[in-house]
Write a protein that holds these residues in place. Structure first.
Motif, short mmCIF file in Angstrom:
data_model
loop_
_atom_site.label_atom_id
_atom_site.label_comp_id
_atom_site.label_asym_id
_atom_site.label_seq_id
_atom_site.Cartn_x
_atom_site.Cartn_y
_atom_site.Cartn_z
N ASN A 161 0.80 -1.23 0.00
CA ASN A 161 0.00 0.00 0.00
C ASN A 161 0.83 1.28 0.00
N ASN A 162 1.99 1.23 -0.61
CA ASN A 162 2.81 2.44 -0.62
C ASN A 162 3.71 2.44 -1.85
N LEU A 163 4.05 3.64 -2.29
CA LEU A 163 4.98 3.84 -3.40
C LEU A 163 6.10 4.76 -2.96
N VAL A 164 7.25 4.59 -3.59
CA VAL A 164 8.35 5.53 -3.42
C VAL A 164 8.91 5.83 -4.81
N VAL A 165 9.33 7.05 -5.03
CA VAL A 165 9.88 7.44 -6.33
C VAL A 165 11.40 7.51 -6.23
N ASP A 166 12.07 6.76 -7.08
CA ASP A 166 13.52 6.87 -7.24
C ASP A 166 13.75 7.75 -8.46
N PHE A 167 14.04 9.01 -8.24
CA PHE A 167 14.15 9.96 -9.34
C PHE A 167 15.34 9.68 -10.24
N ARG A 168 16.25 8.80 -9.83
CA ARG A 168 17.34 8.40 -10.72
C ARG A 168 16.81 7.66 -11.94
N ASN A 169 15.59 7.14 -11.85
CA ASN A 169 15.00 6.47 -13.01
C ASN A 169 14.82 7.42 -14.18
N ILE A 170 14.66 8.72 -13.91
CA ILE A 170 14.44 9.67 -14.99
C ILE A 170 15.66 9.77 -15.90
N PRO A 171 16.85 10.10 -15.36
CA PRO A 171 18.02 10.12 -16.26
C PRO A 171 18.34 8.76 -16.85
N ASP A 172 18.04 7.68 -16.12
CA ASP A 172 18.27 6.34 -16.69
C ASP A 172 17.39 6.13 -17.93
N MET A 173 16.14 6.55 -17.86
CA MET A 173 15.24 6.36 -19.00
C MET A 173 15.52 7.34 -20.12
N LEU A 174 16.10 8.49 -19.80
CA LEU A 174 16.50 9.44 -20.85
C LEU A 174 17.63 8.89 -21.71
N GLU A 175 18.32 7.88 -21.23
CA GLU A 175 19.32 7.21 -22.05
C GLU A 175 18.67 6.26 -23.06
N ILE A 176 17.37 5.98 -22.87
CA ILE A 176 16.65 5.05 -23.75
C ILE A 176 15.81 5.81 -24.77
N VAL A 177 15.10 6.84 -24.31
CA VAL A 177 14.24 7.66 -25.19
C VAL A 177 14.42 9.13 -24.82
N PRO A 178 14.13 10.05 -25.74
CA PRO A 178 14.32 11.47 -25.44
C PRO A 178 13.19 12.10 -24.64
N THR A 179 12.04 11.42 -24.54
CA THR A 179 10.90 11.98 -23.82
C THR A 179 10.60 11.11 -22.60
N VAL A 180 10.86 11.66 -21.42
CA VAL A 180 10.58 10.97 -20.17
C VAL A 180 9.68 11.86 -19.32
N ILE A 181 8.54 11.32 -18.96
CA ILE A 181 7.48 12.07 -18.29
C ILE A 181 7.37 11.62 -16.84
N MET A 182 7.10 12.59 -15.95
CA MET A 182 6.84 12.26 -14.56
C MET A 182 5.35 12.25 -14.30
N ASP A 183 4.83 11.11 -13.85
CA ASP A 183 3.43 11.02 -13.46
C ASP A 183 3.33 11.53 -12.03
N CYS A 184 2.95 12.77 -11.90
CA CYS A 184 3.01 13.46 -10.61
C CYS A 184 1.86 13.11 -9.68
N THR A 185 0.78 12.57 -10.22
CA THR A 185 -0.36 12.24 -9.37
C THR A 185 -0.40 10.76 -8.98
N HIS A 186 -0.15 9.85 -9.91
CA HIS A 186 -0.14 8.44 -9.53
C HIS A 186 1.02 8.11 -8.59
N SER A 187 2.06 8.91 -8.63
CA SER A 187 3.21 8.64 -7.77
C SER A 187 2.94 8.95 -6.30
#
Length: 254
Positions: A161-187
Motif C-alpha cells: 500500500n505504498n509507493l516511493v519514487v527513485d528519481f534516478r529512473n528519470i536520467p536512466d530512462m533518458l538514455e533510452i528515449v528522449p521523452t521521459v514524463i513524470m506522473d506526478c499524481t499516480h506517484s
C-alpha cells in the motif's frame, strides 16, 4: 518554455461530458496564456480498479466518441490508455497518444498493437521495474514500427500500500528515449490502501513535479479535477483544477 516539455492533464476517468468540457476549457486557457500544448487525458475504462464495485467509465464506444468530441471542439491532442490488444486500433483512430498502463508494460502483444497504429506510444514504467529495465518494452514498440515512444515514471512499490519514487529512473530512462514524463499524481498513491480503493495524498503532487524537473524530466502527467474529492476514481490523488495553472507556470520557467 522548452520545446521538449510535454504536459498531459485531465480527469482520471470519463465521468461525464460536462466534466470533460470543464477541464478542456481550462487547458485551452492555459495553452493560450502560457504557449503550452497540453495533451488532454481521460480513461474510457478503468480496468484495473481495486474493487469490482468501483466505477470504471463509459466503455470504449461511448468513451472514444466523447474524446473525439473534445478533440473536435477544442483542438486538443488526446491521450488515453488501453488494456487489451484489440482496443489499440479504434483508440488509434481517435487518440494522438496511446498509453500502456504500468502494470501491463511487459505485455508484448499490447505494446505491439499500440505501436502498429502509428500513434505515439507512452509506456508507463511498472511499479516493479527499474528505469533501465524499460529498454525492453521500448524495444518491443520500436520493433513493431513505433516512430515515437515515451516513458513515464510513476514510482515503485515499497512494501504494501505504498509507493516511493527513485528519481534516478528519470536520467536512466533518458538514455533510452528522449521523452521521459513524470506522473506526478499516480506517484502519490497508496495503492489499495483505503478500504477497497486506492488512497493517496495530493499535497505532494507539486513537489513530485518540481523534483522531477530537477532530475531532467522532459514532461509531466497530471490527473486534474474541479472537485477531486468527489471524483469517481483516484479522488485522493487528483490535483484541484484551480491549482493546476500556477504549477504549470513553475514547471515551464527556465
Amino acid at each position: 518554455m522548452s520545446k521538449m516539455t510535454t504536459i498531459i492533464a485531465g480527469p482520471c476517468v470519463i465521468e461525464s461530458a460536462e466534466l470533460l468540457d470543464t477541464v478542456a476549457q481550462e487547458l485551452v486557457s492555459i495553452n493560450k496564456t502560457h504557449g503550452t500544448d497540453i495533451i488532454f487525458k481521460a480513461s474510457f475504462d478503468k480496468a484495473n480498479r481495486t474493487s469490482i464495485t468501483s466505477f470504471r467509465g463509459p466503455g470504449i464506444d461511448r468513451g472514444l466518441q466523447m474524446l473525439a468530441d473534445i478533440k473536435s471542439k477544442y483542438g486538443l491532442r488526446i491521450l488515453t490508455d488501453i488494456h487489451e490488444s484489440w482496443q489499440a486500433k479504434p483508440v488509434g483512430e481517435v487518440c494522438d497518444v496511446i498509453q500502456i498502463p504500468a502494470f501491463l508494460c511487459r505485455q508484448t502483444d499490447l505494446i505491439v498493437a499500440a505501436a502498429k497504429t502509428g500513434a505515439v506510444v507512452n509506456i508507463k514504467k511498472a511499479q516493479f521495474l527499474s528505469g533501465k529495465d524499460m529498454v525492453y518494452p521500448v524495444g518491443k514498440a520500436k520493433d513493431a514500427g513505433a516512430k515515437d515512444v515515451w516513458l513515464t515514471e510513476r514510482g515503485n512499490m515499497m512494501g504494501y500500500n505504498n509507493l516511493v519514487v527513485d528519481f534516478r529512473n528519470i536520467p536512466d530512462m533518458l538514455e533510452i528515449v528522449p521523452t521521459v514524463i513524470m506522473d506526478c499524481t499516480h506517484s502519490v498513491q497508496r495503492p489499495g490502501g483505503s478500504d477497497g480503493k486506492t488512497g493517496g495524498d495530493r499535497r505532494f503532487v507539486p513537489q513530485m513535479a518540481l523534483a522531477a524537473k530537477a532530475f531532467g524530466a522532459t514532461g509531466y502527467f497530471f490527473e486534474v479535477h474541479p472537485t477531486p474529492d468527489q471524483g469517481l476514481s483516484d479522488a485522493a490523488n487528483m490535483l484541484e483544477l484551480a491549482n493546476f495553472e500556477p504549477l504549470v507556470k513553475k514547471l515551464i520557467e527556465d
